[in-house]
Design a protein around this motif. Structure first.
Motif, PDB file in Angstrom:
ATOM      1  N   ILE A   8     -36.947  71.146 -46.053  1.00 34.84           N
ATOM      2  CA  ILE A   8     -38.113  71.675 -45.330  1.00 34.84           C
ATOM      3  C   ILE A   8     -38.000  73.191 -45.302  1.00 34.84           C
ATOM      4  O   ILE A   8     -36.939  73.728 -44.988  1.00 34.84           O
ATOM      5  CB  ILE A   8     -38.167  71.140 -43.891  1.00 34.84           C
ATOM      6  CG1 ILE A   8     -38.220  69.622 -43.896  1.00 34.84           C
ATOM      7  CG2 ILE A   8     -39.364  71.709 -43.145  1.00 34.84           C
ATOM      8  CD1 ILE A   8     -38.017  69.018 -42.531  1.00 34.84           C
ATOM      9  N   SER A  26     -45.697  63.439 -33.261  1.00 42.56           N
ATOM     10  CA  SER A  26     -44.244  63.306 -33.183  1.00 42.56           C
ATOM     11  C   SER A  26     -43.876  62.287 -32.111  1.00 42.56           C
ATOM     12  O   SER A  26     -44.495  62.255 -31.043  1.00 42.56           O
ATOM     13  CB  SER A  26     -43.614  64.669 -32.883  1.00 42.56           C
ATOM     14  OG  SER A  26     -43.921  65.576 -33.925  1.00 42.56           O
ATOM     15  N   ASN A  30     -34.881  63.576 -43.790  1.00 43.57           N
ATOM     16  CA  ASN A  30     -34.224  63.062 -42.593  1.00 43.57           C
ATOM     17  C   ASN A  30     -32.843  63.670 -42.446  1.00 43.57           C
ATOM     18  O   ASN A  30     -32.260  64.169 -43.398  1.00 43.57           O
ATOM     19  CB  ASN A  30     -34.145  61.534 -42.605  1.00 43.57           C
ATOM     20  CG  ASN A  30     -33.221  61.021 -43.691  1.00 43.57           C
ATOM     21  OD1 ASN A  30     -33.459  61.244 -44.870  1.00 43.57           O
ATOM     22  ND2 ASN A  30     -32.177  60.326 -43.288  1.00 43.57           N
ATOM     23  N   VAL A  34     -40.671  63.496 -36.489  1.00 46.71           N
ATOM     24  CA  VAL A  34     -41.400  64.754 -36.383  1.00 46.71           C
ATOM     25  C   VAL A  34     -42.592  64.658 -37.325  1.00 46.71           C
ATOM     26  O   VAL A  34     -42.416  64.513 -38.542  1.00 46.71           O
ATOM     27  CB  VAL A  34     -40.505  65.960 -36.741  1.00 46.71           C
ATOM     28  CG1 VAL A  34     -41.305  67.248 -36.704  1.00 46.71           C
ATOM     29  CG2 VAL A  34     -39.313  66.034 -35.790  1.00 46.71           C
ATOM     30  N   PHE A  82     -38.512  63.749 -40.602  1.00 49.77           N
ATOM     31  CA  PHE A  82     -39.644  64.662 -40.726  1.00 49.77           C
ATOM     32  C   PHE A  82     -40.602  63.993 -41.690  1.00 49.77           C
ATOM     33  O   PHE A  82     -40.277  63.815 -42.865  1.00 49.77           O
ATOM     34  CB  PHE A  82     -39.189  66.019 -41.269  1.00 49.77           C
ATOM     35  CG  PHE A  82     -38.275  66.764 -40.341  1.00 49.77           C
ATOM     36  CD1 PHE A  82     -38.786  67.705 -39.460  1.00 49.77           C
ATOM     37  CD2 PHE A  82     -36.909  66.522 -40.348  1.00 49.77           C
ATOM     38  CE1 PHE A  82     -37.937  68.394 -38.601  1.00 49.77           C
ATOM     39  CE2 PHE A  82     -36.056  67.208 -39.489  1.00 49.77           C
ATOM     40  CZ  PHE A  82     -36.576  68.142 -38.619  1.00 49.77           C
ATOM     41  N   TRP A 137     -46.271  68.959 -35.325  1.00 46.14           N
ATOM     42  CA  TRP A 137     -45.222  69.977 -35.294  1.00 46.14           C
ATOM     43  C   TRP A 137     -45.110  70.708 -36.627  1.00 46.14           C
ATOM     44  O   TRP A 137     -44.989  71.935 -36.676  1.00 46.14           O
ATOM     45  CB  TRP A 137     -43.886  69.335 -34.923  1.00 46.14           C
ATOM     46  CG  TRP A 137     -42.814  70.347 -34.678  1.00 46.14           C
ATOM     47  CD1 TRP A 137     -42.487  70.933 -33.503  1.00 46.14           C
ATOM     48  CD2 TRP A 137     -41.926  70.907 -35.661  1.00 46.14           C
ATOM     49  NE1 TRP A 137     -41.459  71.827 -33.679  1.00 46.14           N
ATOM     50  CE2 TRP A 137     -41.093  71.827 -34.999  1.00 46.14           C
ATOM     51  CE3 TRP A 137     -41.758  70.722 -37.034  1.00 46.14           C
ATOM     52  CZ2 TRP A 137     -40.110  72.552 -35.659  1.00 46.14           C
ATOM     53  CZ3 TRP A 137     -40.777  71.447 -37.691  1.00 46.14           C
ATOM     54  CH2 TRP A 137     -39.971  72.348 -36.997  1.00 46.14           C
ATOM     55  N   LEU A 138     -45.144  69.972 -37.733  1.00 46.20           N
ATOM     56  CA  LEU A 138     -45.015  70.578 -39.059  1.00 46.20           C
ATOM     57  C   LEU A 138     -46.121  71.602 -39.312  1.00 46.20           C
ATOM     58  O   LEU A 138     -45.853  72.711 -39.790  1.00 46.20           O
ATOM     59  CB  LEU A 138     -45.023  69.498 -40.142  1.00 46.20           C
ATOM     60  CG  LEU A 138     -43.807  68.545 -40.152  1.00 46.20           C
ATOM     61  CD1 LEU A 138     -44.070  67.346 -41.048  1.00 46.20           C
ATOM     62  CD2 LEU A 138     -42.550  69.268 -40.574  1.00 46.20           C
TER      63      LEU A 138
END
Length: 180
Positions: free
Chosen positions: A151, A67, A46, A132, A60, A136-137
């Motif tokens: 990340i 998301s 985060n 997220v 995240f 998206w990831l």
């Protein structure tokens, strides 16, 4: 809203317009945790980042399939919603069901001066403005490096973007003072 599980269940399969965005297989989970819990959870990262040129508290989360943007933060995006082709229901751990029928398309997530497009589903969230999720990831082949809490995002120019989480504050040390 401490660690409240959210389950996505496919619902209304009616309208099918090509111009309308769809949520593929609207099934999965999202977890809503607070910032303190996020800092101690190795599966999430985060921090505060820009989205549509506005600072947001972002989580995240590999446990979220999609998301999300909080209803409270949504007006700050200055973007309009688009109707989903297939609505779905978000079922919170306490059994409450919320119908989701819209998405905010093409928001800009800025991470260390790199812009990424992200679609966000408006819903009630806890202490974060944005979550997220894996949509998206996975699209950006991002990896959460658990032990070091960052990340890794591979970029098109064969570089690696590293996004580090916010560190827990050690607390302020206050000295008492008196007025003479």
């Amino acid at each position: 809203m401490a660690n409240q599980a959210v389950q996505l269940v496919q619902a209304n399969q009616a309208s099918t317009s090509q111009a309308t965005p769809a949520v593929p297989n609207a099934r999965g989970r999202a977890f809503v945790i607070n910032a303190n819990q996020a800092q101690h959870n190795n599966n999430v990262v985060n921090g505060t980042f820009l989205i549509n040129n506005v600072y947001a508290s972002i989580l995240f989360d590999t446990g979220a399939d999609m998301s999300f943007v909080s209803f409270n933060f949504e007006p700050r995006l200055s973007s309009s919603r688009s109707k989903l082709e297939n609505s779905f229901t978000v079922e919170v751990a306490n059994g409450k069901a919320i119908s989701i029928d819209s998405v905010i398309l093409g928001c800009t997530l800025n991470l260390n001066d790199y812009d990424f497009s992200i679609d966000l589903i408006p819903m009630q969230l806890g202490s974060f403005d944005i979550i997220v999720g894996m949509d998206w990831l996975a699209q950006h082949r991002a990896e959460i490096v658990c032990f070091e809490k960052y990340i890794r995002i591979p970029l098109e120019d064969d570089q690696i973007l590293r996004i580090f989480c916010e560190k827990p504050s050690k607390g302020l040390k206050l000295m008492p003072c008196t007025q003479a």
